[in-house]
Design an enzyme around this catalytic site. Structure first.
Site, PDB file in Angstrom:
ATOM      1  N   ASN A  55       0.884  -1.177   0.000  1.00  0.00           N
ATOM      2  CA  ASN A  55       0.000   0.000   0.000  1.00  0.00           C
ATOM      3  C   ASN A  55       0.914   1.217   0.000  1.00  0.00           C
ATOM      4  O   ASN A  55       1.467   1.599   1.027  1.00  0.00           O
ATOM      5  CB  ASN A  55      -0.872  -0.047   1.253  1.00  0.00           C
ATOM      6  CG  ASN A  55      -2.097   0.834   1.197  1.00  0.00           C
ATOM      7  OD1 ASN A  55      -2.756   1.027   2.208  1.00  0.00           O
ATOM      8  ND2 ASN A  55      -2.438   1.394   0.034  1.00  0.00           N
ATOM      9  N   CYS A  85      -5.507   5.830   7.394  1.00  0.00           N
ATOM     10  CA  CYS A  85      -4.848   4.793   6.596  1.00  0.00           C
ATOM     11  C   CYS A  85      -3.899   4.029   7.510  1.00  0.00           C
ATOM     12  O   CYS A  85      -2.914   4.597   8.000  1.00  0.00           O
ATOM     13  CB  CYS A  85      -4.085   5.406   5.425  1.00  0.00           C
ATOM     14  SG  CYS A  85      -3.147   4.194   4.458  1.00  0.00           S
ATOM     15  N   ASN A 139      -1.841   1.368   6.897  1.00  0.00           N
ATOM     16  CA  ASN A 139      -0.505   1.180   6.341  1.00  0.00           C
ATOM     17  C   ASN A 139       0.232   2.506   6.250  1.00  0.00           C
ATOM     18  O   ASN A 139       1.442   2.578   6.473  1.00  0.00           O
ATOM     19  CB  ASN A 139      -0.601   0.531   4.951  1.00  0.00           C
ATOM     20  CG  ASN A 139      -1.107  -0.895   5.018  1.00  0.00           C
ATOM     21  OD1 ASN A 139      -0.579  -1.722   5.749  1.00  0.00           O
ATOM     22  ND2 ASN A 139      -2.151  -1.194   4.260  1.00  0.00           N
ATOM     23  N   ASN A 154     -12.710   5.233   9.195  1.00  0.00           N
ATOM     24  CA  ASN A 154     -13.205   5.301   7.824  1.00  0.00           C
ATOM     25  C   ASN A 154     -14.099   4.081   7.589  1.00  0.00           C
ATOM     26  O   ASN A 154     -13.949   3.051   8.245  1.00  0.00           O
ATOM     27  CB  ASN A 154     -12.054   5.357   6.810  1.00  0.00           C
ATOM     28  CG  ASN A 154     -11.058   4.220   6.992  1.00  0.00           C
ATOM     29  OD1 ASN A 154     -11.142   3.438   7.923  1.00  0.00           O
ATOM     30  ND2 ASN A 154     -10.105   4.126   6.095  1.00  0.00           N
ATOM     31  N   HIS A 208     -16.028   0.724   6.260  1.00  0.00           N
ATOM     32  CA  HIS A 208     -15.673  -0.539   5.612  1.00  0.00           C
ATOM     33  C   HIS A 208     -16.892  -1.451   5.538  1.00  0.00           C
ATOM     34  O   HIS A 208     -17.680  -1.536   6.486  1.00  0.00           O
ATOM     35  CB  HIS A 208     -14.577  -1.268   6.388  1.00  0.00           C
ATOM     36  CG  HIS A 208     -13.273  -0.546   6.396  1.00  0.00           C
ATOM     37  ND1 HIS A 208     -12.327  -0.702   5.410  1.00  0.00           N
ATOM     38  CD2 HIS A 208     -12.778   0.371   7.268  1.00  0.00           C
ATOM     39  CE1 HIS A 208     -11.296   0.078   5.674  1.00  0.00           C
ATOM     40  NE2 HIS A 208     -11.547   0.739   6.797  1.00  0.00           N
ATOM     41  N   ASN A 242     -15.034   1.620   1.665  1.00  0.00           N
ATOM     42  CA  ASN A 242     -14.006   0.651   1.307  1.00  0.00           C
ATOM     43  C   ASN A 242     -14.632  -0.734   1.452  1.00  0.00           C
ATOM     44  O   ASN A 242     -15.445  -0.954   2.358  1.00  0.00           O
ATOM     45  CB  ASN A 242     -12.810   0.767   2.254  1.00  0.00           C
ATOM     46  CG  ASN A 242     -12.263   2.175   2.317  1.00  0.00           C
ATOM     47  OD1 ASN A 242     -11.566   2.620   1.419  1.00  0.00           O
ATOM     48  ND2 ASN A 242     -12.578   2.888   3.393  1.00  0.00           N
ATOM     49  N   GLU A 297     -10.503   0.158  -2.345  1.00  0.00           N
ATOM     50  CA  GLU A 297     -10.508   1.357  -1.517  1.00  0.00           C
ATOM     51  C   GLU A 297     -11.179   2.508  -2.259  1.00  0.00           C
ATOM     52  O   GLU A 297     -10.900   2.745  -3.446  1.00  0.00           O
ATOM     53  CB  GLU A 297      -9.087   1.752  -1.138  1.00  0.00           C
ATOM     54  CG  GLU A 297      -8.404   0.755  -0.210  1.00  0.00           C
ATOM     55  CD  GLU A 297      -7.203   1.354   0.483  1.00  0.00           C
ATOM     56  OE1 GLU A 297      -7.368   2.395   1.152  1.00  0.00           O
ATOM     57  OE2 GLU A 297      -6.100   0.781   0.356  1.00  0.00           O
ATOM     58  N   CYS A 324      -4.718  -2.804   2.889  1.00  0.00           N
ATOM     59  CA  CYS A 324      -5.458  -1.738   3.563  1.00  0.00           C
ATOM     60  C   CYS A 324      -5.438  -2.059   5.052  1.00  0.00           C
ATOM     61  O   CYS A 324      -6.069  -3.023   5.485  1.00  0.00           O
ATOM     62  CB  CYS A 324      -6.893  -1.640   3.048  1.00  0.00           C
ATOM     63  SG  CYS A 324      -7.891  -0.406   3.914  1.00  0.00           S
ATOM     64  N   THR A 340      -6.598  -0.358   7.794  1.00  0.00           N
ATOM     65  CA  THR A 340      -7.879  -0.228   8.491  1.00  0.00           C
ATOM     66  C   THR A 340      -8.842  -1.314   8.034  1.00  0.00           C
ATOM     67  O   THR A 340      -9.660  -1.803   8.812  1.00  0.00           O
ATOM     68  CB  THR A 340      -8.495   1.153   8.252  1.00  0.00           C
ATOM     69  OG1 THR A 340      -8.606   1.399   6.837  1.00  0.00           O
ATOM     70  CG2 THR A 340      -7.674   2.247   8.903  1.00  0.00           C
ATOM     71  N   GLY A 341      -8.733  -1.722   6.761  1.00  0.00           N
ATOM     72  CA  GLY A 341      -9.574  -2.803   6.259  1.00  0.00           C
ATOM     73  C   GLY A 341      -9.273  -4.124   6.938  1.00  0.00           C
ATOM     74  O   GLY A 341     -10.177  -4.904   7.259  1.00  0.00           O
TER      75      GLY A 341
END
Length: 297
Positions: free
Chosen positions: A13, A75, A77, A180, A182, A213, A231, A240, A242-243
């Site tokens: 990423n 983010c 990463n 964020n 998902h 996302n 994303e 990702c 946070t993913g």
């Protein structure tokens, strides 16, 4: 104008990093600049641009932008690479730092090794905070809150589950925000996924007021999953952070996986831990510098 930058990546990423401590860029020019720098053919290339700025509430601020010139809240990463950036460049000597992103503060532990006679960061553990499960706060338009294994139809605006549905357009989603939004979707195989077609349909679906996302997850066992991610604002990326955190939380909510989970993405593997008692998510993974340079814009 010449801009000094560092290209960095965490599990593939990749972002362009620019210090806001000594380089001032007009905020009105940033959306167009970010698109140009992120372009993999005519720019530096990346999933977006991250500006590292002073902060009034943390040691540093991460100002994250998606490749399409839109702001992003967080983010995982990217924030690990921020930790490496500020330590490796001597902006801090501490291995315990705080980073602000979109007004929220995250806590980082930096792990270092000796390389070429210099101590550098190789991996970072991040306290990602509490997962957000309330539908209105994610946000997602849903029939229940939390949103766990709820049916969504992506081939039409009307996703009434009582309709006659085409199997290819119907999924079950579990929604989590880590700062964020998902939508986590479980599938049989990530290898057979047509993400270029399906990803945008999730991202821009009317049930996600701020877009979303989307993580497509294949369960290997209770402590290991494979994931591909679409994303918002960037398309498919190799990882990702946070993913991956959202996937860990979703797996526990669905009873599929353990609260300590290895998430295998296209660019590597992240270790995610959700402590149910403290309700905190921890992410550990690599941070790598690719190259540095100056670009004239």
């Amino acid at each position: 104008m010449d801009i000094r930058f560092t290209k960095m990546e965490g599990c593939g990423n990749d972002y362009v990093y620019i210090s806001g401590f000594d380089q001032q860029i007009d905020p009105a020019e940033k959306p167009e600049l970010v698109e140009r720098l992120s372009d993999r053919h005519f720019g530096i290339g990346g999933d977006g641009v991250i500006f590292i700025n002073p902060s009034k509430i943390a040691d540093f601020e991460m100002e994250m932008w998606n490749a399409d010139g839109t702001r992003g809240e967080m983010c995982g990463n990217g924030i690990r690479c921020v930790g490496k950036f500020v330590f490796d460049k001597g902006m801090t000597s501490s291995k315990e730092i705080t980073v602000e992103s979109f007004g929220k503060v995250k806590y980082l532990t930096l792990y270092t090794e000796e390389e070429g006679g210099k101590e550098v960061v190789t991996s970072v553990r991040v306290n990602m905070g509490e997962p957000i499960l309330d539908a209105d706060d994610i946000p997602v338009i849903a029939g229940n809150s939390p949103v766990v294994a709820e049916t969504i139809r992506i081939d039409e605006k009307d996703d009434d589950p009582d309709d006659d549905l085409e199997p290819s357009g119907v999924y079950e989603m579990t929604c989590v925000s880590m700062g964020n939004p998902h939508a986590v979707v479980y599938i049989d195989s990530t290898d057979d996924l047509d993400i270029e077609e399906i990803g945008p349909l999730f991202e821009n679906h009317h049930r996600f007021p701020n877009r979303t996302n989307t993580e497509f997850v294949q369960i290997v066992d209770r402590e290991h999953v494979k994931m591909r991610v679409w994303e918002r604002g960037s398309g498919e990326t190799l990882a990702c952070g946070t993913g991956c955190c959202a996937v860990c939380v979703a797996g526990v909510l669905n009873g599929f996986t353990a609260p300590r989970l290895e998430v295998e993405v296209l660019g590597g593997t992240l270790l995610i831990e959700w402590d149910p008692e403290e309700n905190l998510v921890w992410m550990t993974g690599p941070a790598t510098t690719v190259f540095e340079g100056t670009i004239t814009v």
